[in-house]
Enzyme design. Sequence first.
Site, PDB file in Angstrom:
ATOM      1  CG  ASP A 286      -1.715  -1.260  -2.163  1.00 48.86           C
ATOM      2  OD1 ASP A 286      -2.342  -1.970  -2.976  1.00 48.86           O
ATOM      3  OD2 ASP A 286      -2.114  -1.031  -1.015  1.00 48.86           O
ATOM      4  CG  HIS A 317      -4.027  -4.449  -1.024  1.00 42.54           C
ATOM      5  ND1 HIS A 317      -4.246  -3.108  -0.743  1.00 42.54           N
ATOM      6  CD2 HIS A 317      -5.139  -5.096  -0.609  1.00 42.54           C
ATOM      7  CE1 HIS A 317      -5.443  -2.952  -0.201  1.00 42.54           C
ATOM      8  NE2 HIS A 317      -6.000  -4.144  -0.098  1.00 42.54           N
TER       9      HIS A 317
END
Length: 357
Positions: A286, A317
Amino acid sequence: GCCRLLCKPSALAQHLVRSLGRSGVLWGGHWLWPRWPRLRMLLQLLKPPEPEPAVTRELLQMADTGLVALDWLVGPWGAAGGGPVLLLIPNVAGKVTGGLLQLGLRALERGFVPVIFNRRGHHGCPLTTPRLQPFGDPRDLREAVTYLRCRHPTAPLLAVSEGSGSGLLLAYLGESGSSSHLAAAACISPIFRGRDWFEAGMPWLYEWPLLLHLKRGLSRYAGSLAEVVDMARLLGSRSLRELEEALFCLTKSHPTSWEAYWERNEPLRDADEVAVPVLCLCSADDPIRGPPSRSLPLELFCSSPYFFLLLSPRGGHCGFPQQGPGHCWAHEAVLEFFTAMAEFLRAEEGRKGLPRP
């Protein structure tokens, strides 16, 4: 697949493992660009769902006469039925992404009643008071949940947050404890440590579009906000941290320090009081949350029986792509998690002979 489930051992955890294993949602991941999670993130933010859902908006007045907006998803098949109510919480900028709408559509197809919570001044919701909602202040969300409980008194109430919007959901669950009215909750790519996240900053590819999105919305209310904040400083902010400070710390009426602000707004400040199952879906790559070693509260998942961390090596993400256009396996995992929680509670009630509420 390669996902790991981190949690405190319990009967509920065993049931969740069996349920996710049976469904196969974790085995369909397909990452086209393993070294380009930021590109995948940008596409996920910009691409609208197909088909675009129809929405019915409802404005809800708060105790201080402020307004929040509840957008009920209708979709191409007509109004939803009487299934569980699923509250969808966008990110901190109020950006209702294509991914969040896609989750709402998938939930609608499976019999849920999805509704999006829009903070005051966000996503076209009128700002009727010179006050916005701080990062982890759950007062408006609490009133909205109370309203949903009154409107659907017999339906299970569930909640899902996306990205930085998880700060609001986690704060609400901690402050409310066993009085949250929620049966279960899920956070997709959550931000656990708000202050660290703002101070570390984000890739410009993500931060600047959100910053411009916020400034464009706030500029509509420059006249009323000028009573409480320095609008020149606010609109001249060069980062989300500067904007957050201008809005909530460097105010004209009640100025406060950055440290004091986060004492009241950290998402996990009351994590020990959470009393409903919470699934957190995170990816190790992420680019927004940061490295897992410093951004994931692993000790929380090992000590609390209510927190479950589903950690994927890939996913970016709020991406978690799957075979097929616009498909996201995280959405399927969230809906499967809610189904598993309902099955477990029914089995426990039957085993203990408890009456259905």
